[in-house]
Design an enzyme around this catalytic site. Structure first.
Site, mmCIF file in Angstrom:
data_model
loop_
_atom_site.group_PDB
_atom_site.id
_atom_site.type_symbol
_atom_site.label_atom_id
_atom_site.label_comp_id
_atom_site.label_asym_id
_atom_site.label_seq_id
_atom_site.Cartn_x
_atom_site.Cartn_y
_atom_site.Cartn_z
ATOM 1 N N LEU A 41 -54.994 36.276 21.039
ATOM 2 C CA LEU A 41 -55.422 35.000 20.466
ATOM 3 C C LEU A 41 -54.646 33.898 21.339
ATOM 4 C CD1 LEU A 41 -55.197 35.589 16.622
ATOM 5 C CD2 LEU A 41 -57.538 35.361 18.302
ATOM 6 N N ALA A 42 -54.759 32.740 21.239
ATOM 7 C CA ALA A 42 -54.144 31.944 21.959
ATOM 8 C C ALA A 42 -52.709 31.877 21.565
ATOM 9 C CB ALA A 42 -54.774 30.332 21.740
ATOM 10 N N CYS A 43 -52.389 32.054 20.390
ATOM 11 C CA CYS A 43 -50.817 32.027 19.965
ATOM 12 C C CYS A 43 -50.172 33.286 20.482
ATOM 13 C CB CYS A 43 -50.959 32.020 18.418
ATOM 14 S SG CYS A 43 -51.530 33.513 17.740
ATOM 15 N N GLY A 44 -50.789 34.202 20.963
ATOM 16 C CA GLY A 44 -50.083 35.327 21.479
ATOM 17 C C GLY A 44 -50.513 36.735 20.382
ATOM 18 N N ASN B 4 -56.337 31.573 13.988
ATOM 19 C CA ASN B 4 -55.562 32.600 14.001
ATOM 20 C C ASN B 4 -55.784 33.615 13.035
ATOM 21 O OD1 ASN B 4 -52.705 33.595 12.322
ATOM 22 N ND2 ASN B 4 -52.063 33.492 14.390
#
Length: 179
Positions: free
Chosen positions: A154-157, A123
């Protein structure tokens, strides 16, 4: 040129699936790849994937019978050690010199003749954190090559820095650096 022997350390990151793509590319290009998965990596990807891609056993348990000296012999046989993806946890553990897992022992057994490449993946807040930024700076000062990632979703949005370098870009860097 004979093909490289690459020791690939996969750490616990959602980007670990990209390590499978990198492994596939390297093996198809004729490189020998020995996979090492951290405990965190095993939460994201399976050993069977890497064993199937490389035809080699996946390492990670430094206390497995018959493997007590792997942390020495693996580094000595490798032409390149690649940590891909490198999580914040793995980066700060390497910086701290922790050797309670195979990845840490491999790093401390580094003979400084074998190049170490580290591809951060996390992140944006994590990669900007002083602990991670300091660790990356120290590792680079010690001779590690830090592979810059990119900015993006990113994967977290979130959107920002922290994306791991793409597998095809890393494969191209290997060809460029070792030919």
């Amino acid at each position: 040129m004979s093909k490289l022997e690459i020791l690939l350390i996969v750490s616990g990151s959602i980007a670990a699936f990209k390590a499978a793509a990198l492994t596939s590319q390297l093996v198809q290009d004729g490189y020998g790849v020995q996979p090492v998965l951290t405990a965190g990596a095993r939460h994201f990807v399976g050993e069977s994937t890497f064993e199937g891609l490389t035809g080699r056993p996946v390492l990670g348990n430094m206390f497995e019978s018959g493997r007590a000296m792997d942390h020495i012999s693996l580094v000595e046989r490798a032409d390149l050690v690649m940590v891909y993806p490198a999580s914040a946890n793995t980066i700060t553990r390497l910086r701290a010199g922790l050797a309670d897992d195979l990845a840490g022992c491999l790093f401390l057994a580094n003979n400084f003749r074998t190049p170490w490449w580290i591809a951060p993946a996390m992140n944006s807040n994590m990669i900007a954190h002083p602990a991670v930024a300091d660790a990356l700076g120290v590792l680079e000062k010690w001779g590690c090559r830090i592979l810059p990632g990119s900015e993006g979703r990113l994967a977290c949005g979130d959107t920002g820095p922290g994306r791991v370098a793409e597998p095809e870009d890393v494969a191209a860097l290997i060809v460029e650096a070792f030919t």
